[in-house]
Write an enzyme that holds these catalytic residues in place. Structure first.
Site, mmCIF file in Angstrom:
data_model
loop_
_atom_site.group_PDB
_atom_site.id
_atom_site.type_symbol
_atom_site.label_atom_id
_atom_site.label_comp_id
_atom_site.label_asym_id
_atom_site.label_seq_id
_atom_site.Cartn_x
_atom_site.Cartn_y
_atom_site.Cartn_z
ATOM 1 N N ASP A 137 -46.935 4.278 -4.255
ATOM 2 C CA ASP A 137 -47.750 5.275 -4.905
ATOM 3 C C ASP A 137 -48.136 5.054 -6.220
ATOM 4 O OD1 ASP A 137 -48.265 8.326 -4.937
ATOM 5 O OD2 ASP A 137 -46.707 8.155 -6.587
ATOM 6 N N GLU B 231 -51.797 2.352 -3.409
ATOM 7 C CA GLU B 231 -52.665 3.448 -3.909
ATOM 8 C C GLU B 231 -53.306 2.912 -5.115
ATOM 9 O OE1 GLU B 231 -52.732 8.083 -4.361
ATOM 10 O OE2 GLU B 231 -51.367 7.006 -5.314
#
Length: 610
Positions: free
Chosen positions: A321, A350
Site C-alpha cells: 500500500d 501501489e
C-alpha cells in the site's frame, strides 16, 4: 508487615513482566540471520540480558523509553531449538523462552505470482461471514453493525475459506485480501489499513492460526496468497504509537503533519526540500501516523515483520500500500531485503500516478531511476494509466478520433519501453479505491466484456475486484462503502446468493459465465502469460493485437465502435503469414484469416490461430 509484603510482590511482578516479544519466534537457515528481538515490558531496559545454548548476542539496544529493549542474536548455523533469555537486575532475574523453528522445505525458492496468474481482490469484511461468533469481540472497540454502510459487517477468514472453490471457479489463481492485521479504530476499522498490531490478525477476522489455515487451504487448490502489506503508516491505536520506543519511530512535525500527496517530489530535481519532506514524511490521514523508515530500527522491524509473515503463513507475494509515499531509500532497502531472502518473491507496489515515466521510475532496475542512482528493487507496479483510460470512458467513445476511442488504450502500450519489465505490471480496471467498472459503464455488459477481454489478454498480471464478475456496481462519490458492498450470499440472512449457479440471477449469471470462461481459458495459455505483444494502430475504432512466439499465436480484436466492422487482414501479414484460421475462444466460431474478418459492434474476438 502486610504493606511491606504487598510492596515486594508488586515490585517483583513489575520487574518480571514481559508484555510482548516481537518477532514472537524465528526460523533456522534464514538469509536474515542477525535477528533483532524486541522485548517490551515495564522498565525492562533496567536489565542486562543473556541467552542460553551458546547463542551469540551481537547487540543490545536501549532507547529513551525504558519499556523497550532490543536484543540482536546471530542465528547463522543455529538449528531449530528453544533458547532461554535471562534478564537480570542486581540480584533479581527472570527468564523468557524463545523458539527457533524449523523452516519449510524449499521455502527460500517459494513460488510467487506472475503473468500466469489472475488475482482476485477482496475485502474480507465485505466478502462472506463464515463465523458469527467473532463479528464483535471484547478486545476490539468497533462492533458489528451491518446496517451501517461504513461499519463492520462481519466478513472474516472463515468466509473466505468457505468460498475458495467459488473463487477458483471464477478463474482466479491468486487472492489479494485487503489487510487482515488488527485495526482497533473506533470507527471505519473494516478496511484495516490503520493497523494497531502488525503481528496479530484482527480477532473479528479470526486468529493467526485461522490465517495459516486459509493459506494451507488455498495451497490445496493451487491458489496463491498475496498479502496487502502497509509500510508507510500504522493506525493511531497501534500500541507502539501509544508508547513509542523512540520519538522518531514516527515522523513528527511535532505530532501530526499532513502529506501533500505530491509523489512527484520524490524525483523532481526542481522540488523544494519542504515539499519533498511533506510528501514522504507527512501523514496520509490524521488517524494514520507515518512510520519513519529512515530510522534503522523501524526499517529493521518492518523487514523482520514482513519476512516473519511470509515464513509463518506461507505467503506467495505482497501488494504494498502507498509504496511511493514511504522514504524512498528505506522502502528500497525493505524491498531488497525481502527479495534477497526469497529470490522469486513478487511484490507489487501501489504507485498511483498517471504518467508512465513516473511509474516506471519505481520498478526494479529502471533506467529512469538510474538517472538519479536510484533502484527501488520493486518487481511490479500497478498500471494506473491503463486503468485511467478505461475509467475515463474509453469504451463509451463510439467514434474514433486522433485522441479519442480505443487509441487511448493503444497509446498506453506504446510507452512500454519505459518499463524494465512491462509483463510484470499489474493490469486492472478497478480496485477497492475506485469507482466500479459496472458503475462507470452503467452495467453495459458489452463494455464489461471489452474491458475484461483487454486485461485478460494483454501483457501483465490481471487483477479483478470481487463482485464485478456478477455485475456489482458502486459509485465512489457516494462514499467508499458503496464500492465495497457485501457480496450477495455471504451472510446467512441473505435471501439470495451469487456463490452458486442455482442462486445467481440471470443477469449475474451472464457476467459470471463470461468472466469464468475467459479467465479459466487463460489459466493454461502460456502464450498469453509470456508471449510477445505486437499491436496495430486502431482503425475505425477497432484495435487488433497478437500474443505470439515462434510456435503459437493468439489474435485479439476489440471493436469499440457501436457498428459492425469488416476489415481486411492483409495489414496483419507479419503475424498471420503462418495461419489461415482462427477459433474464437468466446463463441467457438471459426474465422477465415486469409481475407477479411467481420466483428459485431462493441464486441471482441480472441482467436486461437491455426
Amino acid at each position: 508487615m502486610k504493606k511491606i509484603l504487598f510492596f515486594l510482590f508488586v515490585s517483583a511482578y513489575s520487574f518480571a513482566q514481559i508484555d510482548k516479544v516481537e518477532p514472537p519466534f524465528w526460523y533456522e537457515n534464514m538469509n536474515l540471520s542477525q535477528i533483532q528481538i524486541m522485548f517490551y515490558g515495564k522498565n525492562i531496559a533496567q536489565n542486562t540480558v543473556s541467552v542460553s545454548n551458546g547463542i551469540v548476542i551481537t547487540g543490545v539496544q536501549k532507547t529513551e523509553n525504558p519499556n523497550y529493549i532490543f536484543v540482536t542474536i546471530d542465528t547463522k548455523d543455529v538449528l531449530a531449538q528453544e533458547v532461554v533469555f535471562t534478564f537480570k537486575n542486581k540480584n533479581k532475574s527472570f527468564t523468557q523462552k524463545y523458539e527457533i523453528k524449523k523452516r519449510k522445505e524449499n521455502s527460500r525458492l517459494r513460488e510467487s505470482f506472475d503473468a500466469s496468474d489472475v488475482i482476485y481482490l477482496l475485502m474480507p469484511d465485505r466478502f462472506a461471514n463464515g463465523d458469527l461468533s467473532n463479528d464483535s469481540t471484547p478486545n476490539t472497540t468497533e462492533k458489528a453493525d451491518r446496517n451501517n454502510p461504513g461499519g463492520r459487517h462481519g466478513g472474516d477468514i472463515e468466509g473466505i475459506i468457505k468460498n475458495l472453490d467459488y473463487i477458483k471457479s471464477v478463474g482466479a489463481t491468486a487472492i489479494w485480501p485487503t489487510p487482515l492485521c488488527e485495526d482497533n479504530d473506533k470507527t471505519y476499522s473494516y478496511h484495516t489499513y490503520a493497523q494497531s498490531d502488525v503481528y496479530k490478525i484482527d480477532p473479528r477476522y479470526g486468529t493467526n492460526e485461522d490465517f495459516v489455515r486459509l493459506s494451507a487451504e488455498m495451497k490445496k487448490r493451487n491458489l496463491k496468497l498475496v498479502v496487502d502489506y502497509v509500510t508507510n503508516h500504522w493506525g493511531a491505536e497501534h500500541w507502539m504509537f501509544k508508547d513509542m520506543p523512540t520519538y522518531d519511530w514516527f515522523h513528527q512535525f511535532p505530532g501530526y503533519g499532513q502529506t501533500n500527496y505530491r509523489m512527484t517530489t520524490q524525483f523532481d530535481q526542481n522540488a523544494s526540500k519542504i515539499d519533498t519532506k511533506y510528501c514522504m514524511d507527512g501523514w496520509f490521514v490524521k488517524s494514520m501516523p507515518d512510520l519513519n523508515q529512515s530510522n534503522p530500527m523501524v526499517l529493521n522491524y518492518l523487514i523482520q515483520n514482513a519476512i516473519w509473515w511470509i515464513e509463518y503463513a506461507d505467503l506467495n507475494g505482497f501488494r504494498v500500500d502507498t509504496y511511493s509515499y514511504a522514504d524512498k531509500v528505506g522502502i528500497a532497502k525493505w524491498t531488497k531485503a525481502i527479495t534477497d531472502e526469497y529470490p522469486n518473491f513478487n511484490i507489487v507496489g501501489e504507485v498511483w500516478m498517471y504518467d508512465q515515466a513516473q511509474m516506471a521510475y519505481w520498478q526494479k532496475d529502471s533506467k529512469i531511476g538510474a538517472i538519479q542512482n536510484y533502484n527501488s528493487y520493486l518487481p511490479s507496479v500497478m498500471d494506473f494509466t491503463l486503468q485511467e483510460a478505461i475509467h475515463n470512458g474509453v469504451f463509451n467513445d463510439d467514434e474514433a478520433s486522433w485522441f479519442g476511442g480505443i487509441i487511448k488504450v493503444y497509446n498506453n502500450f506504446t510507452n512500454d519501453f519505459l518499463y524494465p519489465n512491462p509483463n510484470s505490471l499489474l493490469v486492472f480496471f478497478e480496485n477497492h479505491d475506485t469507482d466500479r467498472i459496472n458503475e462507470i459503464y452503467k452495467n453495459d455488459f458489452k463494455k464489461y466484456q471489452l474491458a475484461l477481454t483487454l486485461i485478460a489478454t494483454t501483457r501483465g498480471i490481471p487483477q479483478i475486484y470481487y463482485g464485478s464478475e456478477i455485475g456489482m456496481a458502486g459509485d465512489k462519490s457516494k462514499g467508499d462503502a458503496d464500492i465495497r458492498r457485501d457480496f450477495p450470499g455471504g451472510w446467512a440472512t441473505d435471501t439470495t446468493t451469487a456463490f452458486t449457479k442455482e442462486g445467481r440471477t440471470t443477469e449475474q449469471a451472464k457476467y459470471f459465465d463470461f468472466t469464468s470462461k475467459i479467465l479459466n481459458w487463460r489459466k493454461s495459455k502460456n502464450i498469453i502469460h509470456t508471449g510477445k505483444l505486437t499491436h496495430y494502430i486502431p482503425e475505425n475504432n477497432v484495435y487488433v493485437y497478437f500474443r505470439h512466439d515462434e510456435k503459437e499465436s493468439v489474435m485479439v480484436v476489440i471493436n469499440n465502435s457501436k457498428d459492425k466492422q469488416t476489415f481486411k487482414v492483409e495489414r496483419f501479414k507479419e503475424n498471420l503469414e503462418k495461419y489461415t484460421k482462427g477459433i474464437d475462444v468466446l463463441s467457438g466460431n471459426s474465422f477465415d484469416c486469409t481475407k477479411e474478418i467481420t466483428i459485431d459492434g462493441k464486441s471482441s474476438l480472441i482467436l486461437e490461430l491455426k
